[in-house]
Design an enzyme around this catalytic site. Sequence first.
Site, mmCIF file in Angstrom:
data_model
loop_
_atom_site.group_PDB
_atom_site.id
_atom_site.type_symbol
_atom_site.label_atom_id
_atom_site.label_comp_id
_atom_site.label_asym_id
_atom_site.label_seq_id
_atom_site.Cartn_x
_atom_site.Cartn_y
_atom_site.Cartn_z
ATOM 1 N N SER A 51 41.964 41.407 36.831
ATOM 2 C CA SER A 51 40.428 41.417 36.189
ATOM 3 C C SER A 51 40.161 40.239 35.941
ATOM 4 C CB SER A 51 40.334 42.444 35.049
ATOM 5 O OG SER A 51 40.751 43.693 35.401
ATOM 6 N N ARG A 97 43.290 48.310 46.634
ATOM 7 C CA ARG A 97 41.959 47.446 47.061
ATOM 8 C C ARG A 97 42.131 46.236 47.250
ATOM 9 N NH1 ARG A 97 39.325 46.820 42.352
ATOM 10 N NH2 ARG A 97 39.354 44.438 42.708
ATOM 11 N N GLU A 142 43.355 38.826 47.068
ATOM 12 C CA GLU A 142 44.424 39.496 46.415
ATOM 13 C C GLU A 142 44.386 40.836 46.845
ATOM 14 O OE1 GLU A 142 44.129 39.272 42.318
ATOM 15 O OE2 GLU A 142 42.194 40.399 41.860
ATOM 16 N N GLU A 186 44.192 43.938 29.757
ATOM 17 C CA GLU A 186 43.137 44.793 30.334
ATOM 18 C C GLU A 186 43.090 46.274 29.721
ATOM 19 O OE1 GLU A 186 43.075 44.441 34.946
ATOM 20 O OE2 GLU A 186 44.694 43.120 34.224
ATOM 21 N N ASN A 194 45.124 44.541 44.988
ATOM 22 C CA ASN A 194 45.304 45.226 43.636
ATOM 23 C C ASN A 194 45.914 46.592 43.806
ATOM 24 O OD1 ASN A 194 44.714 46.388 41.143
ATOM 25 N ND2 ASN A 194 42.523 45.481 40.968
ATOM 26 N N TYR A 212 33.002 45.275 35.312
ATOM 27 C CA TYR A 212 32.872 46.240 34.383
ATOM 28 C C TYR A 212 31.623 46.594 33.650
ATOM 29 C CZ TYR A 212 37.778 45.792 35.708
ATOM 30 O OH TYR A 212 39.152 45.730 36.592
ATOM 31 N N GLY A 227 40.643 49.758 39.818
ATOM 32 C CA GLY A 227 39.971 50.470 38.549
ATOM 33 C C GLY A 227 39.239 52.092 38.862
ATOM 34 N N ASP A 282 40.793 42.348 48.114
ATOM 35 C CA ASP A 282 39.530 41.447 47.917
ATOM 36 C C ASP A 282 39.392 40.489 48.884
ATOM 37 O OD1 ASP A 282 38.834 43.280 46.193
ATOM 38 O OD2 ASP A 282 39.846 41.910 44.418
#
Length: 333
Positions: free
Chosen positions: A166, A273, A294, A39, A296, A234, A300, A275
């Site tokens: 990612s 964050r 998951e 990443e 995070n 992204y 990002g 999800d």
Amino acid sequence: MSLHHDIVTHVETTQAFDARETVKMTKHVAVLMGGVSNERVVSLSSGKSCAEALRRAGYRVTEVDVSHDISERLRELAPDVALNALHGRFGEDGTIQGVLEFLRIPYTHSGVLASALAMNKHQAKVVLKAAGVPVTEHILASRAEVVGWTHGMPPPYVIKPVADGSSFGVIIVRQAQPGLLGALAGENWEGGSELMVERYVPGRELTCTIMGDAALPVTEIVTDLAFYNYEAKYEVGGSQHILPAKIPPRVYDKVQEMSLKAYVALGCRGITRTDFRYNEAAAPDSNGELVCLEVNTQPGMTPTSLAPEQAQYAGHSFEELVSWMVEDASCNR
């Protein structure tokens, strides 16, 4: 109230504001970015965005492209704070956090244990399930086992590296498809030798950022691609963000509640964050099935990222968000 009191109060307030601005100007922030994981490109984008915003906010900033000599470089720089904009292995798995703890440099985001737990999808699920956060059933298997399988569980299911981010290495198996797992057998595979195979949950993609002890607004992610993969995350135009998500109020509230519960269960700090997948067709009488995919710990911070967008909707500019992260930094996280 006297004019003298008003003048004194104004002077004291101005002095306090000036003092805060002086602290910002003298506080040296090292923005850790790049790194050596899959990443790297995303991290460079996140780091650049954070560094530019911190400079606009009045901080003294050094951008640090992280490599294996990071300990020596940080000793030389001696920053007041490290803003961790790394993604993936070594950046969000507890490794760099351990280095910063050893050097006693205050840093942003989660600490060693929470970062390691969240990065390992199996261990994270164990903790989340025990805390009452809904997760999918899964099994662990070696890369060799998965390559030789006809099916590890009834399709549809998802194969993913147990410790990567990612959406790198994610494969969705919807039915018997010869050659689908060829990527796992190839020499270019970088997803590690241990894989997680979990039940595929259809439905809508939802996500929620936690900022300290507050759940930010919920976003629904819509993409025309096969799933919310690297390109969708992204690339400009790769996905559409519906903010706030147009879902039943009870589901909206539950996403925020479960995001905060997951944050606490893993021992997270700073911003995260979380999800989810929401399958409203699974149990229509009870507002459907909501499953946590998951957590995070290093969301990002690129121009297309969700966490800054949710913070903006909640009334926090990007400069305010990264300033809050720096002021929240500490050791022993």
